[in-house]
Each structure stands twice: as C-alpha cells, then as structure tokens.
Design a protein around this motif. Structure first.
Motif, mmCIF file in Angstrom:
data_model
loop_
_atom_site.group_PDB
_atom_site.id
_atom_site.type_symbol
_atom_site.label_atom_id
_atom_site.label_comp_id
_atom_site.label_asym_id
_atom_site.label_seq_id
_atom_site.Cartn_x
_atom_site.Cartn_y
_atom_site.Cartn_z
ATOM 1 N N LEU A 1 28.761 86.663 33.817
ATOM 2 C CA LEU A 1 27.565 86.039 34.381
ATOM 3 C C LEU A 1 27.704 84.520 34.379
ATOM 4 N N PRO A 2 27.183 83.853 35.392
ATOM 5 C CA PRO A 2 27.320 82.396 35.496
ATOM 6 C C PRO A 2 26.808 81.635 34.271
ATOM 7 N N GLU A 3 25.785 82.150 33.608
ATOM 8 C CA GLU A 3 25.257 81.435 32.445
ATOM 9 C C GLU A 3 26.238 81.398 31.282
ATOM 10 N N GLN A 4 27.341 82.127 31.385
ATOM 11 C CA GLN A 4 28.354 82.077 30.337
ATOM 12 C C GLN A 4 29.575 81.252 30.730
ATOM 13 N N ALA B 1 34.798 78.933 29.356
ATOM 14 C CA ALA B 1 35.675 77.770 29.416
ATOM 15 C C ALA B 1 36.117 77.346 28.021
ATOM 16 N N ALA B 2 35.204 77.359 27.074
ATOM 17 C CA ALA B 2 35.532 76.985 25.696
ATOM 18 C C ALA B 2 36.501 77.990 25.064
ATOM 19 N N ALA B 3 36.238 79.268 25.267
ATOM 20 C CA ALA B 3 37.074 80.303 24.652
ATOM 21 C C ALA B 3 38.486 80.294 25.196
ATOM 22 N N PHE B 4 38.611 80.136 26.499
ATOM 23 C CA PHE B 4 39.939 80.225 27.112
ATOM 24 C C PHE B 4 40.698 78.895 27.119
ATOM 25 N N SER B 5 40.076 77.824 26.685
ATOM 26 C CA SER B 5 40.800 76.559 26.578
ATOM 27 C C SER B 5 41.422 76.398 25.191
ATOM 28 N N LYS B 6 41.031 77.250 24.240
ATOM 29 C CA LYS B 6 41.601 77.198 22.896
ATOM 30 C C LYS B 6 43.081 77.551 22.954
ATOM 31 N N GLY B 7 43.874 76.822 22.211
ATOM 32 C CA GLY B 7 45.293 77.133 22.130
ATOM 33 C C GLY B 7 46.127 76.599 23.281
ATOM 34 N N LYS B 8 45.525 75.863 24.183
ATOM 35 C CA LYS B 8 46.299 75.312 25.301
ATOM 36 C C LYS B 8 46.891 73.988 24.926
#
Length: 96
Positions: free
Chosen positions: A81-84, A89-96
């Motif tokens: 859902l757009p509200e997430q 973005a925060a979850a999938f930017s970890k570890g990059k």
C-alpha cells in the motif's frame, strides 16, 4: 495446486531453492531477471500452476515472466500500500 514464489536478490538460482508440503509450494532465489525467466520456464514445465514474484520484479518483470511462460499460468507480483512507501524504502535501504 502447485505454486512457486520467485525472489530476486543476491541468490544462486541453482542452490537457493526450497520446497514444502510435498513440493506443492516452492521458493526459488534468483539474482537476475534472466535467471527468473529460466526458473519460471522450469517451474511451468514441471507442472507448477501459479507463480508469484517478489515486488522487486515490478510490472515489467512480471510481464516478461508471463511472456516466457506463454501466458499459460497465473503470474502475480507482490505490491504494498502507498502509505507504507517510507517503511519499505527504509527496510530495503539497510545494508546497501
């Protein structure tokens, strides 16, 4: 019904696989769209009835998998859902 989930990430498509419930549910890790296409063809040929893709494939990737499987089985891809958007973005930017 046999179904599979293909996930995109730093995986080795030849070994990063698992199955449960007598192989009726499978997960396959791939590192590229090309590997996903190969895995999808193999799954379709082995009698898989439905393939779900992780959200990283997006609509373009889903359309490619539909094409390589001849539009003969349902292909879906995970969305949120757009509200997430910020949470994702925060979850999938970890570890990059």
């Amino acid at each position: 019904m046999k179904f599979a989930f293909i996930i995109l990430g730093p995986f080795d498509h030849t070994t990063d696989r698992a199955a449960i419930h007598g192989d009726t549910a499978q997960i396959v890790g791939v590192s590229t769209l090309e590997e996903a296409c190969q895995a999808a063809r193999e799954l379709a040929e082995s009698g898989c009835d439905c393939i779900e893709l992780c959200g990283a494939f997006g609509e373009t990737g889903a359309r490619k998998i539909i094409e390589v499987t001849g539009n003969k089985l349902p292909i879906g891809y995970v969305t949120h859902l757009p509200e997430q958007d910020a949470v994702y973005a925060a979850a999938f930017s970890k570890g990059k």
